[in-house]
Design a protein around this motif. Structure first.
Motif, PDB file in Angstrom:
ATOM      1  N   GLU A 181      42.260  70.919  21.096  1.00  0.00           N
ATOM      2  CA  GLU A 181      42.856  71.870  20.158  1.00  0.00           C
ATOM      3  C   GLU A 181      44.261  71.444  19.735  1.00  0.00           C
ATOM      4  O   GLU A 181      44.813  71.998  18.789  1.00  0.00           O
ATOM      5  N   SER A 182      44.830  70.504  20.462  1.00  0.00           N
ATOM      6  CA  SER A 182      46.148  69.981  20.087  1.00  0.00           C
ATOM      7  C   SER A 182      45.978  68.670  19.324  1.00  0.00           C
ATOM      8  O   SER A 182      44.998  67.947  19.508  1.00  0.00           O
ATOM      9  N   MET A 183      46.914  68.363  18.465  1.00  0.00           N
ATOM     10  CA  MET A 183      46.874  67.129  17.683  1.00  0.00           C
ATOM     11  C   MET A 183      48.195  66.384  17.824  1.00  0.00           C
ATOM     12  O   MET A 183      49.227  66.921  17.422  1.00  0.00           O
ATOM     13  N   PRO A 184      48.157  65.147  18.384  1.00  0.00           N
ATOM     14  CA  PRO A 184      46.963  64.509  18.946  1.00  0.00           C
ATOM     15  C   PRO A 184      46.518  65.206  20.233  1.00  0.00           C
ATOM     16  O   PRO A 184      47.316  65.938  20.844  1.00  0.00           O
ATOM     17  N   PRO A 185      45.260  64.990  20.654  1.00  0.00           N
ATOM     18  CA  PRO A 185      44.771  65.646  21.875  1.00  0.00           C
ATOM     19  C   PRO A 185      45.647  65.297  23.081  1.00  0.00           C
ATOM     20  O   PRO A 185      46.006  64.145  23.293  1.00  0.00           O
ATOM     21  N   GLU A 186      45.978  66.303  23.870  1.00  0.00           N
ATOM     22  CA  GLU A 186      46.822  66.121  25.047  1.00  0.00           C
ATOM     23  C   GLU A 186      45.950  65.970  26.295  1.00  0.00           C
ATOM     24  O   GLU A 186      44.948  66.660  26.449  1.00  0.00           O
ATOM     25  N   PRO A 187      46.324  65.040  27.182  1.00  0.00           N
ATOM     26  CA  PRO A 187      45.546  64.886  28.417  1.00  0.00           C
ATOM     27  C   PRO A 187      45.783  66.058  29.372  1.00  0.00           C
ATOM     28  O   PRO A 187      46.888  66.591  29.460  1.00  0.00           O
ATOM     29  N   ILE A 188      44.728  66.448  30.056  1.00  0.00           N
ATOM     30  CA  ILE A 188      44.807  67.471  31.100  1.00  0.00           C
ATOM     31  C   ILE A 188      44.355  66.820  32.399  1.00  0.00           C
ATOM     32  O   ILE A 188      43.223  66.341  32.493  1.00  0.00           O
ATOM     33  N   TYR A 189      45.239  66.770  33.380  1.00  0.00           N
ATOM     34  CA  TYR A 189      44.943  66.080  34.631  1.00  0.00           C
ATOM     35  C   TYR A 189      44.441  67.059  35.691  1.00  0.00           C
ATOM     36  O   TYR A 189      44.983  68.153  35.839  1.00  0.00           O
ATOM     37  N   SER A 190      43.424  66.629  36.421  1.00  0.00           N
ATOM     38  CA  SER A 190      42.901  67.489  37.494  1.00  0.00           C
ATOM     39  C   SER A 190      43.867  67.544  38.679  1.00  0.00           C
ATOM     40  O   SER A 190      43.896  68.517  39.414  1.00  0.00           O
ATOM     41  N   ASP A 191      44.656  66.461  38.860  1.00  0.00           N
ATOM     42  CA  ASP A 191      45.579  66.333  39.995  1.00  0.00           C
ATOM     43  C   ASP A 191      44.859  66.389  41.336  1.00  0.00           C
ATOM     44  O   ASP A 191      45.454  66.750  42.356  1.00  0.00           O
ATOM     45  N   SER A 192      43.587  66.025  41.339  1.00  0.00           N
ATOM     46  CA  SER A 192      42.852  65.924  42.600  1.00  0.00           C
ATOM     47  C   SER A 192      43.261  64.652  43.329  1.00  0.00           C
ATOM     48  O   SER A 192      43.652  63.657  42.704  1.00  0.00           O
ATOM     49  N   ILE A 193      43.177  64.695  44.634  1.00  0.00           N
ATOM     50  CA  ILE A 193      43.367  63.507  45.461  1.00  0.00           C
ATOM     51  C   ILE A 193      41.987  63.000  45.855  1.00  0.00           C
ATOM     52  O   ILE A 193      41.124  63.773  46.284  1.00  0.00           O
ATOM     53  N   TYR A 194      41.783  61.706  45.678  1.00  0.00           N
ATOM     54  CA  TYR A 194      40.492  61.092  45.999  1.00  0.00           C
ATOM     55  C   TYR A 194      40.662  60.107  47.154  1.00  0.00           C
ATOM     56  O   TYR A 194      41.651  59.373  47.210  1.00  0.00           O
ATOM     57  N   VAL A 195      39.687  60.113  48.050  1.00  0.00           N
ATOM     58  CA  VAL A 195      39.620  59.094  49.090  1.00  0.00           C
ATOM     59  C   VAL A 195      38.599  58.059  48.645  1.00  0.00           C
ATOM     60  O   VAL A 195      37.463  58.407  48.309  1.00  0.00           O
ATOM     61  N   VAL A 196      39.023  56.807  48.609  1.00  0.00           N
ATOM     62  CA  VAL A 196      38.166  55.712  48.180  1.00  0.00           C
ATOM     63  C   VAL A 196      37.650  54.965  49.400  1.00  0.00           C
ATOM     64  O   VAL A 196      38.439  54.561  50.263  1.00  0.00           O
ATOM     65  N   LYS A 197      36.352  54.792  49.470  1.00  0.00           N
ATOM     66  CA  LYS A 197      35.788  53.847  50.429  1.00  0.00           C
ATOM     67  C   LYS A 197      35.677  52.520  49.693  1.00  0.00           C
ATOM     68  O   LYS A 197      35.059  52.431  48.638  1.00  0.00           O
ATOM     69  N   THR A 198      36.312  51.494  50.218  1.00  0.00           N
ATOM     70  CA  THR A 198      36.424  50.232  49.490  1.00  0.00           C
ATOM     71  C   THR A 198      35.133  49.423  49.573  1.00  0.00           C
ATOM     72  O   THR A 198      34.205  49.757  50.317  1.00  0.00           O
ATOM     73  N   GLY A 199      35.113  48.336  48.826  1.00  0.00           N
ATOM     74  CA  GLY A 199      33.945  47.472  48.837  1.00  0.00           C
ATOM     75  C   GLY A 199      33.628  46.909  50.205  1.00  0.00           C
ATOM     76  O   GLY A 199      32.464  46.634  50.524  1.00  0.00           O
ATOM     77  N   GLN A 200      34.655  46.757  51.052  1.00  0.00           N
ATOM     78  CA  GLN A 200      34.475  46.216  52.392  1.00  0.00           C
ATOM     79  C   GLN A 200      34.441  47.306  53.462  1.00  0.00           C
ATOM     80  O   GLN A 200      34.514  47.026  54.660  1.00  0.00           O
ATOM     81  N   GLY A 201      34.331  48.567  53.027  1.00  0.00           N
ATOM     82  CA  GLY A 201      34.184  49.668  53.969  1.00  0.00           C
ATOM     83  C   GLY A 201      35.472  50.173  54.575  1.00  0.00           C
ATOM     84  O   GLY A 201      35.443  50.882  55.579  1.00  0.00           O
ATOM     85  N   LYS A 202      36.622  49.832  53.994  1.00  0.00           N
ATOM     86  CA  LYS A 202      37.902  50.373  54.445  1.00  0.00           C
ATOM     87  C   LYS A 202      38.234  51.610  53.608  1.00  0.00           C
ATOM     88  O   LYS A 202      37.420  52.043  52.786  1.00  0.00           O
ATOM     89  N   TYR A 203      39.440  52.164  53.800  1.00  0.00           N
ATOM     90  CA  TYR A 203      39.746  53.450  53.170  1.00  0.00           C
ATOM     91  C   TYR A 203      41.113  53.434  52.482  1.00  0.00           C
ATOM     92  O   TYR A 203      42.080  52.840  52.971  1.00  0.00           O
ATOM     93  N   ALA A 204      41.157  54.131  51.342  1.00  0.00           N
ATOM     94  CA  ALA A 204      42.409  54.350  50.617  1.00  0.00           C
ATOM     95  C   ALA A 204      42.366  55.757  50.051  1.00  0.00           C
ATOM     96  O   ALA A 204      41.296  56.365  49.919  1.00  0.00           O
ATOM     97  N   LYS A 205      43.522  56.296  49.724  1.00  0.00           N
ATOM     98  CA  LYS A 205      43.589  57.582  49.020  1.00  0.00           C
ATOM     99  C   LYS A 205      44.429  57.383  47.775  1.00  0.00           C
ATOM    100  O   LYS A 205      45.400  56.607  47.762  1.00  0.00           O
ATOM    101  N   ILE A 206      44.049  58.064  46.692  1.00  0.00           N
ATOM    102  CA  ILE A 206      44.725  57.838  45.407  1.00  0.00           C
ATOM    103  C   ILE A 206      45.002  59.152  44.683  1.00  0.00           C
ATOM    104  O   ILE A 206      44.292  60.133  44.864  1.00  0.00           O
ATOM    105  N   HIS A 207      46.054  59.099  43.869  1.00  0.00           N
ATOM    106  CA  HIS A 207      46.358  60.173  42.934  1.00  0.00           C
ATOM    107  C   HIS A 207      46.463  59.543  41.557  1.00  0.00           C
ATOM    108  O   HIS A 207      47.421  58.818  41.262  1.00  0.00           O
TER     109      HIS A 207
END
Length: 204
Positions: free
Chosen positions: A147-173
């Motif tokens: 509805e805004s021009m240009p369209p404005e991003p809306i962030y969820s601000d969720s924190i995600y835990v990533v399981k890596t390709g080698q089975g280790k762990y990271a967390k990201i924002h």
């Protein structure tokens, strides 16, 4: 008397040696300190994915993403991949920890990681919808206020835990779609904490 004294000295030396070994074992079992950084990924291409590795802390060149375990996340515009499911054959996946502070996530969960499947996107060459291999869980990290021009991003601000390709762990924002100069889209800025020793504990 000399033999008795020698026996006592040998016993004390043995006790001291055992004590040192115990200390060394305790030190060796300690969790390695986590690595943290803020990254900026140039995901401006509409056709090429940018692959990222927590091990190197940088983007990486991958010849065959389906068979390589040397990448953990991939970016193209606001779409993301993990090294799992339809995107890769490694040990990856993603866990949504919700809208919490990054520092509050101190342990990676044992289970509950979602692997990649497919999402529907606009093909900018034909302006029709097509399906691509990607993370449907990470598709919710942002949306646009049309509805805004240009369209404005809306962030969820969720924190995600990533399981890596080698089975280790990271967390990201994932925090900014315009993370470069504030005007160029698909310059993805995110904070992360990576545990290099493979444990599930994040130490900061």
């Amino acid at each position: 008397m000399k033999k008795h004294l020698s026996f006592i000295l040998a016993a004390l030396l043995l006790i001291g040696t055992v004590g040192c070994d115990d200390d060394d074992d305790d030190a060796g079992s300690a969790t390695t300190e986590s690595e943290s950084a803020t990254m900026l990924i140039d995901a401006t291409s509409y056709s090429h994915w940018v692959y990222f590795s927590f091990e190197t802390g940088d983007s990486v060149q991958i010849s065959d993403p389906k068979t390589s375990d040397e990448w953990d996340l991939a970016f193209m515009r606001y779409y993301l991949r993990t090294n799992s499911g339809s995107s890769g054959n490694a040990l990856g996946g993603i866990y949504n920890a919700g809208k919490v502070e990054l520092s509050s996530v101190t342990e990676a969960p044992e289970s509950g990681y979602v692997v990649d499947d497919s999402i529907s996107v606009v093909d900018h060459s034909t302006y029709t919808y097509t399906n691509i291999a990607a993370s449907s869980e990470l598709a919710g990290w942002m949306s646009f206020d049309t509805e805004s021009m240009p369209p404005e991003p809306i962030y969820s601000d969720s924190i995600y835990v990533v399981k890596t390709g080698q089975g280790k762990y990271a967390k990201i924002h994932l925090k900014d779609y315009y993370g470069g100069d504030g005007t160029t889209s698909a310059m993805i800025e995110f904070d992360y904490v990576f545990q290099p020793d493979g444990s599930q504990t994040f130490t900061e």
